[in-house]
Design a protein around this motif. Structure first.
Motif, PDB file in Angstrom:
ATOM      1  N   TYR A 199       8.869   6.890  -1.473  1.00 13.34           N
ATOM      2  CA  TYR A 199       7.537   7.032  -0.906  1.00 13.34           C
ATOM      3  C   TYR A 199       6.964   5.666  -0.518  1.00 13.34           C
ATOM      4  O   TYR A 199       6.454   5.471   0.578  1.00 13.34           O
ATOM      5  CB  TYR A 199       6.659   7.719  -1.965  1.00 13.34           C
ATOM      6  N   LEU A 244       5.888   4.080   3.153  1.00 22.20           N
ATOM      7  CA  LEU A 244       4.541   3.582   3.438  1.00 22.20           C
ATOM      8  C   LEU A 244       4.597   2.149   3.959  1.00 22.20           C
ATOM      9  O   LEU A 244       3.876   1.774   4.873  1.00 22.20           O
ATOM     10  CB  LEU A 244       3.668   3.638   2.180  1.00 22.20           C
ATOM     11  N   PHE A 273       3.987  -0.154   8.443  1.00 21.98           N
ATOM     12  CA  PHE A 273       3.220  -1.325   8.876  1.00 21.98           C
ATOM     13  C   PHE A 273       4.049  -2.278   9.739  1.00 21.98           C
ATOM     14  O   PHE A 273       3.532  -3.254  10.258  1.00 21.98           O
ATOM     15  CB  PHE A 273       2.642  -2.075   7.672  1.00 21.98           C
ATOM     16  N   ASP A 322      -7.931   3.011  -5.065  1.00 23.34           N
ATOM     17  CA  ASP A 322      -7.055   4.179  -4.961  1.00 23.34           C
ATOM     18  C   ASP A 322      -7.238   5.004  -6.232  1.00 23.34           C
ATOM     19  O   ASP A 322      -7.612   4.457  -7.278  1.00 23.34           O
ATOM     20  CB  ASP A 322      -5.585   3.742  -4.829  1.00 23.34           C
ATOM     21  N   ILE A 329     -12.105   9.082  -4.234  1.00 21.93           N
ATOM     22  CA  ILE A 329     -13.008   9.290  -3.094  1.00 21.93           C
ATOM     23  C   ILE A 329     -13.777  10.607  -3.231  1.00 21.93           C
ATOM     24  O   ILE A 329     -14.907  10.741  -2.786  1.00 21.93           O
ATOM     25  CB  ILE A 329     -12.193   9.293  -1.774  1.00 21.93           C
TER      26      ILE A 329
HETATM   27  C1  LIG Z   1      -0.409   8.343   2.534  1.00 21.88           C
HETATM   28  S1  LIG Z   1      -0.978   7.256   1.303  1.00 21.88           S
HETATM   29  C2  LIG Z   1      -1.457   5.851   2.295  1.00 21.88           C
HETATM   30  C3  LIG Z   1      -1.446   4.562   1.528  1.00 21.88           C
HETATM   31  C4  LIG Z   1      -1.771   3.334   2.352  1.00 21.88           C
HETATM   32  N1  LIG Z   1      -3.114   3.373   2.855  1.00 21.88           N
HETATM   33  C5  LIG Z   1      -0.766   3.193   3.483  1.00 21.88           C
HETATM   34  O1  LIG Z   1      -1.089   3.498   4.627  1.00 21.88           O
HETATM   35  O2  LIG Z   1       0.363   2.791   3.204  1.00 21.88           O
HETATM   36  C6  LIG Z   1      -2.539   7.930   0.814  1.00 21.88           C
HETATM   37  C7  LIG Z   1      -3.176   7.198  -0.317  1.00 21.88           C
HETATM   38  O3  LIG Z   1      -4.437   7.820  -0.564  1.00 21.88           O
HETATM   39  C8  LIG Z   1      -4.626   7.899  -1.958  1.00 21.88           C
HETATM   40  N2  LIG Z   1      -5.574   8.992  -2.231  1.00 21.88           N
HETATM   41  C9  LIG Z   1      -5.405  10.323  -2.025  1.00 21.88           C
HETATM   42  N3  LIG Z   1      -6.476  11.007  -2.449  1.00 21.88           N
HETATM   43  C10 LIG Z   1      -7.360  10.091  -2.923  1.00 21.88           C
HETATM   44  C11 LIG Z   1      -8.654  10.181  -3.510  1.00 21.88           C
HETATM   45  N4  LIG Z   1      -9.260  11.361  -3.701  1.00 21.88           N
HETATM   46  N5  LIG Z   1      -9.279   9.034  -3.895  1.00 21.88           N
HETATM   47  C12 LIG Z   1      -8.671   7.836  -3.710  1.00 21.88           C
HETATM   48  N6  LIG Z   1      -7.447   7.683  -3.163  1.00 21.88           N
HETATM   49  C13 LIG Z   1      -6.790   8.805  -2.776  1.00 21.88           C
HETATM   50  C14 LIG Z   1      -3.225   8.170  -2.502  1.00 21.88           C
HETATM   51  O4  LIG Z   1      -3.112   7.865  -3.872  1.00 21.88           O
HETATM   52  C15 LIG Z   1      -2.375   7.284  -1.608  1.00 21.88           C
HETATM   53  O5  LIG Z   1      -2.198   6.003  -2.155  1.00 21.88           O
END
Ligand SMILES: C[S@@+](CC[C@H](N)C(=O)[O-])C[C@H]1O[C@@H](n2cnc3c(N)ncnc32)[C@H](O)[C@@H]1O
Length: 324
Positions: free
Chosen positions: A12, A16, A20, A85, A109
């Motif tokens: 995973y 991710l 980038f 996060d 969030i």
């Molecule tokens: C698809 S990943 C993207 C991570 C990073 N931003 C990237 O683009 O590589 C989504 C991220 O959102 C976080 N996430 C999901 N739901 C969340 C919540 N309710 N509050 C905070 N973070 C959350 C996950 O733990 C994960 O790290």
């Protein structure tokens, strides 16, 4: 079991990180964030610190890139980086693996109190995170297509965008990258497409059967499928995860959740002025090689958007003209 979980996490994280460095896609976020930082420095040279938050930072790959870039520009002394996060494993990895001076905070969030950070950050960036939050609202025990829940989840995301905007300073900017839903009026229309790749045809039933957010109905005649455009969009944005280690996670997710009009409305409600809106279709080649749309009425959807919104117009040296 623990090793399996570890393998999943490594897979995973690599996925991710790779995003980038790809030519298109979320790599486009980096110059946008650097631009927002740079113009604040130009316009407000007396500003002592510029605080940048990555909301849903994961393992903080973006923060690492921003840290390196600002070091090269020599502006890193003024920039404070923050990563929020809700996944403690991700944050642990961010703390231990990345050589980045940043403050990492476990923050949910959906449930945590944003107001303690009101007016605190100059730039907030959030990449591929809000669709996970959106999906988590949809996934709560529905049986049929959750029309009411879609509306509810959209409202929740809008109110989250308003709370994010409040965390910005009065010169702040929000950079959002996530899945873009085509115009809603198209979504219940029927589309026909041919599955060119025989392997994908073989797995089509498995994939549609294992999606957990709503039932997918379709008509399959030889290799031609007829289904709603909504389900087609889900299918093309998701099939690359089938039979990967991400599948059991991705089959509970929907990537495209708000149309351009809806996102714009949320930004306006949040008091953010739209600066730029970019359509990003980085998987188009993959879709074209695997499925062929029958008839002229439909096209492949745009996959993602990159939106920059600010509280007000901030000039920069790259502007040729004054404020519109
Ligand atoms: C698809 S990943 C993207 C991570 C990073 N931003 C990237 O683009 O590589 C989504 C991220 O959102 C976080 N996430 C999901 N739901 C969340 C919540 N309710 N509050 C905070 N973070 C959350 C996950 O733990 C994960 O790290």
């Amino acid at each position: 079991m623990k090793q399996l979980y570890q393998e999943f996490l490594d897979f995973y994280r690599n996925q991710l990180l790779l995003g980038f460095f790809k030519k298109r896609g979320k790599s486009l976020v980096v110059p946008q964030v650097l631009f927002c930082i740079e113009r604040l420095m130009e316009q407000y040279p007396k500003k002592e610190v510029i605080r940048v938050l990555d909301l849903g930072c994961g393992e903080a790959h973006l923060l690492q890139i921003l840290h390196q870039a600002t070091s090269i520009f020599g502006t890193d002394k003024k920039v404070e980086l923050y990563g929020f996060d809700n996944d403690e494993e991700m944050l642990q990895a961010a703390r231990s693996r990345n050589n980045v001076r940043a403050e990492y905070v476990k923050f949910d969030i959906r449930h945590d109190d944003f107001s303690r950070y009101d007016g605190y950050f100059d730039v907030i960036v959030s990449v591929n995170t809000l669709h996970e939050v959106f999906s988590s609202y949809l996934g709560e025990g529905n049986k049929k297509f959750p029309v009411g829940k879609v509306e509810y989840a959209r409202e929740q995301i809008c109110s989250i965008i308003t709370k994010i905007a409040k965390m910005l300073t009065e010169d702040g900017s929000l950079v959002l990258y996530d899945g873009l839903l085509p115009p809603r009026e198209l979504m219940q229309e029927r589309i026909k497409f041919k599955i060119i790749n025989p392997i994908l045809l073989h797995y089509f039933k498995q994939m549609t059967g294992e999606f957990t957010l709503w039932p997918i109905s379709y008509k399959l005649t030889k290799d031609v499928v007829e289904m709603s455009y909504q389900d087609f969009c889900w299918f093309v944005t998701t099939f690359k995860y089938l039979n990967t280690k991400l599948w059991h996670f991705e089959n509970q997710q929907v990537y495209q959740y708000m149309s351009e009009r809806e996102i714009n409305e949320c930004f306006a409600e949040a008091g953010l002025r739209r600066e730029s809106f970019m359509h990003v279709s980085n998987d188009l080649g993959l879709w074209q090689n695997n499925v062929e749309i029958v008839g002229k009425k439909f096209s492949y959807p745009v996959k993602s958007y990159l939106l920059v919104g600010s509280k007000h117009y901030i000039p920069s040296r790259y502007d040729y003209f004054g404020a519109s």
